[in-house]
Scaffold this motif. Structure first.
Motif: not given
Length: 588
Positions: A425-436
């Motif tokens: 879940v931490l990765v999912i949040f990080g990925a959303i912030y990164h590729w948003y």
């Protein structure tokens, strides 16, 4: 065919990629609803997965409130509790984590990262989402049928799951099994698309060893799922037949409330083998894409090439292979032959070697790097620490002599959530912030992002770290209430209340993320095409967000790997994959 010309000294493999025939939509419905564009399908997958994930979050609150304050909430009886445990587990593992990492990030990133126009089979890709949505709706609809959803536990073990003493034994278990069958059918369509697209639709110059580790993680996870999901598929079909047609695949001769049931000769242990042949690879179906995403985020935000790229690739492949032969460590308490216990313990410990290599490489990538503590980087570092802690407790549980006394305690809940819950879940949040910024053309608010990270990260540890202690005390999992149990000290009850309060806090903090997500759509700072100054191909599209077909009139040509940071002689600290070689550059 592409009209790109290649000079002999550009070090690009000579193979040419045939242009893909794209489906051009002609209405609002075919553009945004029944879309064949992988980017739109990715957003549909992610939105559906996050929506059902919110339901799973609410169910976790129901579980924790009952454990901390037994009987305090009138509607939480034993049936509601066991149904919440079952639905929370199944939704999070399958319908949320698997769907968003493979269906969401896989669909959005694979074509962009390998330089393709779209997925190879766009229509099949569209069908995969709608079947996934149907599976999710069937699962949610089980709350509307008589008896409600199944309360058999997320592992659905027979004979318990289809006997009358179990909540939802009548219709709930049928809805669950039908939903899982639909999910696997839909995912098989998507998984084949991912594999074929990676193997057949890469841009010129995009060799396998120039692909970003995100693509490697999703590709390996897709292959793994295509091998492992059939085990769950046949288990669901056979259990459905036991429930509806009176077969005895898993049901032995059994007496229920003094009545001999019409079953004979089935093996409940066979179901466990089939379920866990899916169940343990499922951990890595979620973890491998997370490994890839973390590698890319760390490299970009540390402004440094990933250390040991080829080692990282082969570690991903080795983890995928080994994960297929360790399922028995979930069954140590089933009475298996000690020889098998020895085999599964050895293979379980062996899988720690390639996993440790990845952690080693991440740490060396960070060593003496120009680390930017952006929100995506914080989530990536949070994953690194959390996965390491969860993996260490997994080493204990991989040993038979330790696992047997701990397997039915909260220690397993803590380990499983650290590895399979909090870390991805931490990765999912990080990925959303990164590729948003690539998806929307806007930046998310960094201040809100960092507040979201710190409360989520510290709160998650406040929830699950004490749970290890409760497990070591022998406090069992899945119990509706403990009653008068002499071995449970008062401190354990106090700790349960603390854990529940923190679970409520962490849950409500996620609304900061949702506010940031939606508010930034219109009010976020314009990002430009490449706000992180990343080298990988998806950041080099002519438009942001990428248009239909991703690349305009001509496909990109790839000249190097995606981690060209701090290259000597370059006039900037990164070299995009599609930028021609500079003088004196050593091409990788």
């Amino acid at each position: 065919m592409s009209d790109i010309t290649i000079k002999p000294d550009e070090q690009v493999p000579p193979a040419e990629v045939p242009e893909m025939e794209l489906f051009h939509s002609h209405s609002w419905w075919t553009t945004y609803v029944f879309s064949q564009d992988a980017k739109v399908i990715a957003i549909q997958y992610a939105a559906t997965a996050i929506s059902i994930g919110v339901l799973a979050l609410i169910l976790s609150w129901i579980i924790r409130i009952q454990l901390a304050f037994p009987g305090a909430v009138s509607f939480i009886d034993s049936q509601v509790y066991y149904q919440s445990v079952t639905m929370h587990g199944m939704i999070m593992v399958v319908y949320m984590l698997t769907a968003i990492l493979l269906g969401g990030f896989g669909n959005y990133l694979i074509p962009l990262m390998v330089g393709a126009r779209d997925m190879v089979f766009p229509f099949v890709n569209m069908l995969s989402y709608w079947i996934y949505l149907l599976a999710t709706l069937v699962l949610a609809t089980s709350y509307l049928v008589p008896g409600g959803p199944t309360g058999a536990g997320w592992t659905l073990y027979p004979p318990q799951s289809i006997l009358t003493g179990t909540p939802g034994y009548d219709y709930g278990i049928i809805m669950m099994l039908v939903s899982l069958i639909l999910f696997i059918v839909g995912f098989t369509m998507g998984g084949l698309n991912y594999v074929v697209t990676v193997l057949q639709a890469r841009a010129r110059g995009m060799t396998l060893m120039r692909m970003p580790l995100t693509v490697w993680g999703i590709f390996t996870a897709a292959v793994l799922a295509l091998l492992a999901f059939p085990g769950l598929f046949v288990a669901c079909v056979m259990l459905l037949l036991d429930r509806l047609a009176g077969t005895s695949f898993f049901m032995p001769a059994i007496v229920e409330f003094g009545e001999h049931k019409n079953y004979n000769g089935g093996s409940p242990i066979l179901f466990q083998h089939l379920f866990w042949f899916f169940g343990h690879p499922e951990v890595y179906i979620v973890a491998l894409p997370a490994f890839g995403v973390v590698s890319d985020i760390i490299s970009v935000h540390a402004r440094k090439n990933i250390f040991g790229y080829r080692m990282m690739v082969w570690a991903i492949v080795a983890i995928g292979v080994l994960s297929l032969v360790v399922w028995g460590h979930h069954m140590y308490v089933s009475g298996m032959d000690p020889t098998f216990g020895f085999f599964f313990a050895i293979t379980t410990l062996a899988i720690a070697v390639p996993t440790a290599l990845k952690v080693y490489n991440w740490v060396l990538t960070l060593w003496r790097a120009d680390i930017h503590f952006t929100t995506p980087m914080l989530f990536a570092l949070g994953f690194l620490v959390t996965f390491l802690n969860g993996g260490i407790t997994g080493l204990y549980l991989g040993n038979v002599i330790v696992d047997v006394p701990l397997s039915a305690t909260l220690f397993v809940v803590a380990h499983f959530h650290m590895v399979m819950g909090i870390a991805p879940v931490l990765v999912i949040f990080g990925a959303i912030y990164h590729w948003y910024p690539k998806i929307t053309g806007r930046m998310m608010n960094e201040t809100l992002g960092k507040i979201h990270f710190w409360i989520t990260f510290v709160g998650a540890y406040a929830i699950f770290f004490p749970m290890h202690y409760l497990g070591l005390l022998g406090i069992p999992r899945r119990f509706y209430e403990m009653g008068q149990t002499a071995f449970v000290p008062d401190s354990a009850h106090t700790l349960n209340i603390f854990i529940t309060v923190m679970a409520l806090v962490v849950g409500f903090v996620q609304f900061i993320f949702f506010y940031n997500l939606f508010h930034s759509l219109k009010n976020g700072k314009p990002s430009g095409g490449n706000p992180w100054r990343a080298a990988s191909l998806e950041w080099q599209t002519p438009e942001t967000p990428p248009g239909h077909g991703n690349w305009g009139e001509t496909l990109p040509v790839v000249y190097r790997w995606p981690y060209a940071y701090s290259v000597p002689g370059a006039n900037q600290d990164y070299l995009p994959q599609n930028m021609p070689p500079i003088k004196g550059e050593h091409i990788i």
